[in-house]
Design a protein around this motif. Structure first.
Motif, PDB file in Angstrom:
ATOM      1  N   GLY A  13       0.820  -1.217   0.000  1.00 46.76           N
ATOM      2  CA  GLY A  13       0.000   0.000   0.000  1.00 46.76           C
ATOM      3  C   GLY A  13       0.850   1.261   0.000  1.00 46.76           C
ATOM      4  O   GLY A  13       0.585   2.206  -0.742  1.00 46.76           O
ATOM      5  N   LEU A  14       1.899   1.304   0.840  1.00 48.16           N
ATOM      6  CA  LEU A  14       2.800   2.457   0.868  1.00 48.16           C
ATOM      7  C   LEU A  14       3.517   2.624  -0.470  1.00 48.16           C
ATOM      8  O   LEU A  14       3.680   3.731  -0.969  1.00 48.16           O
ATOM      9  N   HIS A  15       3.941   1.508  -1.052  1.00 47.38           N
ATOM     10  CA  HIS A  15       4.616   1.571  -2.341  1.00 47.38           C
ATOM     11  C   HIS A  15       3.688   2.163  -3.404  1.00 47.38           C
ATOM     12  O   HIS A  15       4.095   3.011  -4.202  1.00 47.38           O
ATOM     13  N   GLN A  16       2.437   1.741  -3.414  1.00 50.35           N
ATOM     14  CA  GLN A  16       1.479   2.266  -4.389  1.00 50.35           C
ATOM     15  C   GLN A  16       1.238   3.757  -4.173  1.00 50.35           C
ATOM     16  O   GLN A  16       1.127   4.524  -5.124  1.00 50.35           O
ATOM     17  N   CYS A  17       1.159   4.196  -2.909  1.00 52.46           N
ATOM     18  CA  CYS A  17       0.970   5.619  -2.621  1.00 52.46           C
ATOM     19  C   CYS A  17       2.156   6.428  -3.116  1.00 52.46           C
ATOM     20  O   CYS A  17       1.992   7.489  -3.708  1.00 52.46           O
ATOM     21  N   GLN A  21       2.588   9.503  -6.344  1.00 50.54           N
ATOM     22  CA  GLN A  21       2.970  10.872  -6.028  1.00 50.54           C
ATOM     23  C   GLN A  21       3.937  11.422  -7.069  1.00 50.54           C
ATOM     24  O   GLN A  21       4.629  10.685  -7.753  1.00 50.54           O
ATOM     25  N   THR A  22       3.968  12.745  -7.154  1.00 51.78           N
ATOM     26  CA  THR A  22       4.894  13.434  -8.031  1.00 51.78           C
ATOM     27  C   THR A  22       5.940  14.124  -7.170  1.00 51.78           C
ATOM     28  O   THR A  22       5.614  14.709  -6.143  1.00 51.78           O
ATOM     29  N   HIS A  23       7.196  14.061  -7.590  1.00 50.93           N
ATOM     30  CA  HIS A  23       8.308  14.633  -6.851  1.00 50.93           C
ATOM     31  C   HIS A  23       8.986  15.700  -7.706  1.00 50.93           C
ATOM     32  O   HIS A  23       8.961  15.623  -8.925  1.00 50.93           O
ATOM     33  N   SER A  37      18.144  28.624  -2.455  1.00 49.40           N
ATOM     34  CA  SER A  37      17.898  27.394  -1.706  1.00 49.40           C
ATOM     35  C   SER A  37      17.856  26.214  -2.665  1.00 49.40           C
ATOM     36  O   SER A  37      17.598  26.368  -3.860  1.00 49.40           O
ATOM     37  N   ILE A  38      18.116  25.035  -2.112  1.00 46.14           N
ATOM     38  CA  ILE A  38      17.973  23.764  -2.809  1.00 46.14           C
ATOM     39  C   ILE A  38      16.768  23.095  -2.160  1.00 46.14           C
ATOM     40  O   ILE A  38      16.693  22.994  -0.930  1.00 46.14           O
ATOM     41  N   ASN A  39      15.800  22.607  -2.978  1.00 46.97           N
ATOM     42  CA  ASN A  39      14.510  22.183  -2.445  1.00 46.97           C
ATOM     43  C   ASN A  39      14.058  20.825  -2.968  1.00 46.97           C
ATOM     44  O   ASN A  39      14.369  20.453  -4.100  1.00 46.97           O
ATOM     45  N   TYR A  40      13.281  20.142  -2.140  1.00 44.85           N
ATOM     46  CA  TYR A  40      12.566  18.930  -2.522  1.00 44.85           C
ATOM     47  C   TYR A  40      11.079  19.207  -2.329  1.00 44.85           C
ATOM     48  O   TYR A  40      10.674  19.752  -1.303  1.00 44.85           O
ATOM     49  N   GLU A  41      10.286  18.837  -3.335  1.00 44.85           N
ATOM     50  CA  GLU A  41       8.844  19.069  -3.287  1.00 44.85           C
ATOM     51  C   GLU A  41       8.110  17.761  -3.523  1.00 44.85           C
ATOM     52  O   GLU A  41       8.523  16.946  -4.336  1.00 44.85           O
ATOM     53  N   LEU A  42       7.010  17.598  -2.809  1.00 47.18           N
ATOM     54  CA  LEU A  42       6.157  16.431  -2.968  1.00 47.18           C
ATOM     55  C   LEU A  42       4.748  16.894  -3.307  1.00 47.18           C
ATOM     56  O   LEU A  42       4.189  17.751  -2.614  1.00 47.18           O
ATOM     57  N   GLN A  43       4.198  16.346  -4.377  1.00 43.09           N
ATOM     58  CA  GLN A  43       2.801  16.582  -4.766  1.00 43.09           C
ATOM     59  C   GLN A  43       2.075  15.270  -4.487  1.00 43.09           C
ATOM     60  O   GLN A  43       2.214  14.314  -5.244  1.00 43.09           O
TER      61      GLN A  43
END
Length: 167
Positions: A13-17, A21-23, A37-43
């Motif tokens: 289930g976690l793998h599917q979630c 997602q988009t990174h 800044s250097i950034n990481y974003e999660l959609q």
């Protein structure tokens, strides 16, 4: 056996979630990080109307000294929550963020923490299936420093641009 099946189901289930997602990874000049800044974003998900996102980044400014002035190093952490809406690859973006600044002033032993609050209204170019990302926006600053007893009513108009990659 039941525990193994339960763990396998949770992992699947976690793998599917995470797959859904988009990174994004990007650099920001000015904007909600003051300098860079250097950034990481999660959609976490995409929808036809609004795409929410969260981001965390870092900025490090080494110590500076000239003449009798010495400024200690600063570590800054921008944290942002927002969303964007639009069709195809062009989006209207909106968000709120806080920039946490840890700094130590010259000739003092204590570190101080400052908070800078930002809003963002801007433009975002991003293909829905990934690739190049550009963000540009108006990012007014609202400052609150630890040594102040209350939020200052002043705000500073500001802006920034981001370039990066989405997958």
């Amino acid at each position: 056996m039941k525990k193994f099946l339960l763990l396998a189901a949770i992992f699947f289930g976690l793998h599917q979630c995470l797959e859904a997602q988009t990174h994004a990874v990007y650099g920001e000049l000015a904007g909600q990080s003051i300098l860079y800044s250097i950034n990481y974003e999660l959609q976490p998900f995409t929808s036809p109307n609004v795409i929410p996102f969260g981001r965390i980044g870092f900025e490090y400014i080494p110590s500076i000294s000239f003449d009798d002035y010495v400024e200690s190093p600063r570590l800054m952490l921008p944290i942002e929550v927002g969303g964007f809406l639009g069709k195809a690859n062009h989006f209207f973006e909106f968000s709120a963020s806080v920039l946490i600044v840890n700094e130590k002033f010259a000739y003092e032993s204590n570190f101080y923490r400052s908070y800078y609050w930002f809003g963002r209204i801007g433009y975002r170019y991003q293909k829905r299936d990934g690739g190049f990302l550009i963000r540009a926006g108006f990012t007014p600053i609202f400052a609150y420093k630890e040594e102040y007893s209350q939020l200052q009513p002043n705000w500073v108009p500001f802006g920034g641009i981001c370039l990066g990659y989405v997958w």
